[in-house]
Motif scaffolding. Structure first.
Motif, PDB file in Angstrom:
ATOM      1  N   PHE A  29      28.455  -6.871  13.768  1.00  0.00           N
ATOM      2  CA  PHE A  29      28.573  -5.411  13.848  1.00  0.00           C
ATOM      3  C   PHE A  29      29.901  -4.994  14.459  1.00  0.00           C
ATOM      4  O   PHE A  29      30.498  -4.001  14.048  1.00  0.00           O
ATOM      5  N   SER A  61      23.163   3.659   9.778  1.00  0.00           N
ATOM      6  CA  SER A  61      23.823   2.398  10.123  1.00  0.00           C
ATOM      7  C   SER A  61      25.114   2.615  10.908  1.00  0.00           C
ATOM      8  O   SER A  61      25.479   1.796  11.751  1.00  0.00           O
ATOM      9  N   ILE A  96      16.891  -4.135  15.981  1.00  0.00           N
ATOM     10  CA  ILE A  96      18.015  -3.255  15.663  1.00  0.00           C
ATOM     11  C   ILE A  96      18.505  -2.535  16.919  1.00  0.00           C
ATOM     12  O   ILE A  96      19.712  -2.418  17.156  1.00  0.00           O
ATOM     13  N   TYR A 100      22.263  -2.370  18.729  1.00  0.00           N
ATOM     14  CA  TYR A 100      22.970  -1.135  19.041  1.00  0.00           C
ATOM     15  C   TYR A 100      23.111  -0.891  20.546  1.00  0.00           C
ATOM     16  O   TYR A 100      23.956  -0.100  20.962  1.00  0.00           O
ATOM     17  N   MET A 182      19.870   4.658   1.227  1.00  0.00           N
ATOM     18  CA  MET A 182      20.599   4.131   2.373  1.00  0.00           C
ATOM     19  C   MET A 182      22.033   3.754   2.001  1.00  0.00           C
ATOM     20  O   MET A 182      22.279   3.059   1.014  1.00  0.00           O
ATOM     21  N   LEU A 184      25.396   1.811   3.140  1.00  0.00           N
ATOM     22  CA  LEU A 184      25.903   0.769   4.024  1.00  0.00           C
ATOM     23  C   LEU A 184      27.387   0.552   3.729  1.00  0.00           C
ATOM     24  O   LEU A 184      27.748   0.059   2.656  1.00  0.00           O
TER      25      LEU A 184
END
Length: 253
Positions: A29, A61, A96, A100, A182, A184
């Motif tokens: 990430f 995201s 998730i 984050y 979604m 991404l």
């Protein structure tokens, strides 16, 4: 005797495996986020205190990462304030959130079925104390790009401004089979993300039990209009950028 499928599932839920997977995904990430170039348009000047940031679920995201950058820009962490959001207590959601958390995101756990009311009240109290929250008003199950009143209610009760955000990503993968389509962003260098900030929305009237429903409906309508407007402008910026790139390619050909 346990089946191999059950054994694998049990291993995947162990603390060690989740910790290792979270660590690996945090690194991925970090590289992914740093590969993007965020272009801000009309970033608002907000008063001190908490705010509720609104963005469509399809962009979740990158929305969390973007919001933490905004919270840092406003200097809230120096005042002991953080960024929060609602999340389900499902193990996948917790994974998730663990990723984050590296970027300053904190979760209040609850859903429409389990602990939802308690989680909303907790989030309201956190925002009242100066923390900010990120809400996807069309989540968690849609309809897509249609504002529901949950996040608006939190802002109204906390006395915090609603900040709508529209965005458009240059290079992305869209999952058409998901309810929100979604989005991404692809991990390519200098992937442009146009972010358009809407005008902050806040209830100016004194809220009473008699007018609460009317004010909630009014704020929801304003949020819908601003999110639609900001999203359209962000997509127009991206379209203009693509047109300029095509023109430059044509001139050099």
């Amino acid at each position: 005797m346990m089946k191999s499928k059950d054994i694998i599932k049990k291993i995947l839920r162990t603390r060690l495996f989740v910790w290792l997977l979270t660590l690996i995904l945090r690194v991925i990430f970090f590289i992914w986020w740093r590969s993007m170039r965020v272009i801000d348009h009309d970033s608002p000047v907000l008063p001190e205190g908490g705010a509720i940031y609104l963005g469509w679920h399809e962009n979740i995201s990158i929305l969390t990462l973007l919001m933490y950058e905004e919270v840092k820009r406003r200097g809230l962490p120096e005042r002991g304030c953080e960024l929060y959001g609602l999340s389900s207590a499902h193990p996948d959601s917790k994974l998730i959130v663990g990723i984050y958390r590296r970027y300053g995101y904190n979760a209040v756990y609850g859903s429409s079925r389990r602990g939802g009311s308690t989680a909303v009240l907790e989030l309201i109290n956190l925002v009242k104390k100066g923390n900010s929250a990120m809400v996807t008003p069309d989540g968690p199950k849609g309809p897509r790009r249609e504002v529901k009143e949950g996040g608006i209610y939190i802002a109204m009760k906390a006395g915090a401004p609603l900040v709508p955000i529209g965005m458009a990503v240059a290079k992305k993968r869209v999952f058409d089979k998901t309810w929100d389509k979604m989005c991404l962003p692809r991990m390519v260098w200098r992937n442009h993300v146009h972010v358009v900030w809407g005008k902050p929305i806040m209830a100016n009237e004194t809220i009473t039990p008699q007018n609460r429903a009317a004010i909630l409906q009014k704020l929801s309508k304003q949020a819908q209009q601003e999110l639609d407007r900001c999203t359209a402008i962000a997509e127009a910026y991206l379209q203009a950028e693509n047109s300029d790139a095509a023109d430059d390619t044509g001139k050099t050909a």
